[in-house]
Motif scaffolding. Structure first.
Motif, short mmCIF file in Angstrom:
data_model
loop_
_atom_site.label_atom_id
_atom_site.label_comp_id
_atom_site.label_asym_id
_atom_site.label_seq_id
_atom_site.Cartn_x
_atom_site.Cartn_y
_atom_site.Cartn_z
N LYS A 1 26.77 -43.16 21.12
CA LYS A 1 27.42 -41.87 21.33
C LYS A 1 26.90 -40.85 20.34
O LYS A 1 26.26 -41.20 19.35
N SER A 2 27.19 -39.61 20.61
CA SER A 2 26.76 -38.51 19.75
C SER A 2 27.98 -38.03 18.96
O SER A 2 29.02 -37.71 19.55
N LEU A 3 27.86 -37.99 17.63
CA LEU A 3 28.97 -37.59 16.77
C LEU A 3 28.54 -36.45 15.86
O LEU A 3 27.40 -36.44 15.39
N THR A 4 29.44 -35.53 15.58
CA THR A 4 29.16 -34.49 14.60
C THR A 4 29.39 -35.08 13.21
O THR A 4 30.05 -36.12 13.07
N GLU B 1 33.04 -35.45 12.64
CA GLU B 1 33.62 -36.64 13.27
C GLU B 1 33.31 -37.89 12.45
O GLU B 1 34.19 -38.73 12.25
N VAL B 2 32.10 -38.00 11.94
CA VAL B 2 31.73 -39.16 11.11
C VAL B 2 32.58 -39.17 9.85
O VAL B 2 33.00 -40.23 9.39
N TYR C 1 31.91 -45.52 8.62
CA TYR C 1 30.65 -45.07 9.21
C TYR C 1 29.82 -44.38 8.14
O TYR C 1 30.35 -43.67 7.28
N LYS D 1 25.03 -35.45 16.14
CA LYS D 1 24.90 -34.35 17.09
C LYS D 1 24.53 -33.08 16.31
O LYS D 1 25.14 -32.80 15.28
#
Length: 84
Positions: free
Chosen positions: A3-6, A9-10, A21, A79
C-alpha cells in the motif's frame, strides 16, 4: 499486498499495539515482529518507529540486509505528498 502511505500515516505506527513501521528510502517496513530478532536490539527499532530511518539504516547496514529481510517486512511505499 503493498500500500501507499504518507509520512504522517507512517508516524502513527510507533507502538507495539498498533505496529512499529519505519521508512527506508521509499519503502515502509513493519518491524513489529522483528524487534526480538534485531541484532542491534529492540530499543533502536522502538526509537525509530514511525520515522524515516534511511540515514540511520544505511549507516549500520549493507544492501544485503535489506535484500534479505526487506521482502518479508515491507508493507508499502511512501506516497509523494504535495508541497505547498
Amino acid at each position: 499486498m503493498s500500500k501507499s502511505l504518507t509520512k504522517k500515516e507512517v508516524s502513527e505506527y510507533k507502538t507495539e499495539d498498533k505496529g512499529l513501521y519505519i521508512i527506508v528510502d521509499d519503502g515502509v517496513y513493519d518491524v513489529t515482529k522483528f524487534i526480538d530478532e534485531h541484532p542491534g536490539g529492540a530499543k533502536i527499532l522502538k526509537r525509530m518507529a514511525g520515522k524515516d530511518s534511511t540515514k540511520q539504516f544505511w549507516k549500520y547496514h549493507g544492501k544485503n540486509v535489506l535484500e534479505k529481510y526487506g521482502p518479508k517486512l515491507k508493507v508499502g511505499t511512501v506516497k509523494e505528498e504535495a508541497k505547498l
